[in-house]
Design an enzyme around this catalytic site. Structure first.
Site, short mmCIF file in Angstrom:
data_model
loop_
_atom_site.label_atom_id
_atom_site.label_comp_id
_atom_site.label_asym_id
_atom_site.label_seq_id
_atom_site.Cartn_x
_atom_site.Cartn_y
_atom_site.Cartn_z
N SER A 101 0.60 -1.62 0.18
CA SER A 101 0.26 -0.34 -0.29
C SER A 101 1.06 1.03 -0.11
O SER A 101 0.73 2.51 -0.56
CB SER A 101 -1.10 0.07 1.19
OG SER A 101 -0.72 -0.40 2.19
N GLY A 117 -2.07 -4.62 1.32
CA GLY A 117 -2.22 -6.02 2.05
C GLY A 117 -0.88 -6.86 1.14
O GLY A 117 -0.59 -7.62 2.55
N ASN A 168 5.06 -5.05 5.70
CA ASN A 168 3.38 -6.34 6.49
C ASN A 168 3.97 -7.55 7.08
O ASN A 168 3.71 -7.86 7.86
CB ASN A 168 1.99 -6.06 5.25
CG ASN A 168 1.48 -5.12 4.87
OD1 ASN A 168 1.03 -4.22 6.21
ND2 ASN A 168 1.19 -5.04 3.32
N HIS A 200 0.00 5.15 6.79
CA HIS A 200 0.65 6.15 5.55
C HIS A 200 1.13 7.08 5.07
O HIS A 200 -0.11 7.89 5.63
CB HIS A 200 -0.63 5.70 4.63
CG HIS A 200 -0.90 3.93 4.16
ND1 HIS A 200 -2.44 2.94 5.42
CD2 HIS A 200 -0.45 2.64 3.73
CE1 HIS A 200 -1.61 1.87 5.09
NE2 HIS A 200 -0.66 1.72 4.16
#
Length: 233
Positions: A55, A92, A120, A206
């Site tokens: 992401s 993800g 992640n 983010h």
């Protein structure tokens, strides 16, 4: 997320025409045909930079044009460099799912492959050896499918939630892989952005559009020398 981009080269079709004494019209047709040929040559020479990540690469929560790969494309265009950016970020994505997806992403020839995965894994506490192995497998797949591609690895760090041993071990994965595979390394993708509330969205993970600009600069410092080398070949 910016949709995956494929480059198609269309051949120039020449039509034989009778001038019937219309010389200006014939010259205009010849000029148009020459411009089409030049356009095709430029397309054929265009090199591809593929950003393969999660992401962070996809620009989650932002417009496509605000993601750092899009900012990189603007920098490239401003310098007149013949490179096209492909944003293959997927929210993800882990190193394991990236390993399974990379073959499909490499359906086109890639000249520069920027690998941005691992965050992640770290947030989920995936064993360090598994993360490193998956990243190594991705590098191996890229080199097998595109032997001439330059690979750039984006370094990542995580908060100390899982303890100092895991945190430091995770951080060291990236310089280790870069050294072992002789690939370029972005020391820390989120340098100057991570932990700053003003540069991150409400989730604290983010980057905002302003944060993405800084991320793009972190990437650009490593990417630009690689692009310059590519234009000299």
């Amino acid at each position: 997320m910016k949709t995956f981009l494929n480059i198609f080269i269309f051949p120039v079709i020449f039509f034989l025409m009778v001038s019937c004494g219309n010389e200006p019209k014939k010259q205009e047709q010849e000029k148009t045909a020459a411009e089409e040929v030049q356009s095709d040559v430029q397309q054929e020479d265009t090199q591809v930079i593929l950003f393969f990540g999660n992401s962070l690469t996809a620009g989650m929560g932002l417009d496509t044009e605000e993601s750092f790969p899009a900012v990189i494309q603007k920098k490239i265009d401003s310098l007149g460099l013949n490179y096209e950016v492909v944003n293959a970020g997927l929210s993800g994505e882990t190193t394991a799912s990236g390993k399974n997806r990379v073959d499909w992403v490499l359906n086109q020839e890639v000249d520069v492959f920027v690998l941005e995965l691992g965050a992640n894994d770290g947030l989920r506490g995936i064993p360090l050896e598994e993360t490193k192995k998956n990243l190594q497998n991705i590098i191996d797949i890229v080199r097998k499918k595109d032997p001439g591609a330059r690979i750039i690895l984006a370094g990542m760090q995580i908060p100390p939630n899982l303890g100092p041993e895991y945190t430091s071990g995770f951080r060291e994965i990236f310089p280790q892989l870069a050294a072992e595979n002789e690939v370029e390394l972005i020391p820390f993708l989120l340098e100057g952005v991570a932990g700053d509330p003003e540069l991150n969205q409400p989730d604290g993970i983010h980057p905002t559009a302003e944060g993405q600009e800084i991320v793009a600069q972190n990437v650009w410092e490593v990417l630009l020398p690689v692009l310059k080398e590519g234009t000299q070949k």
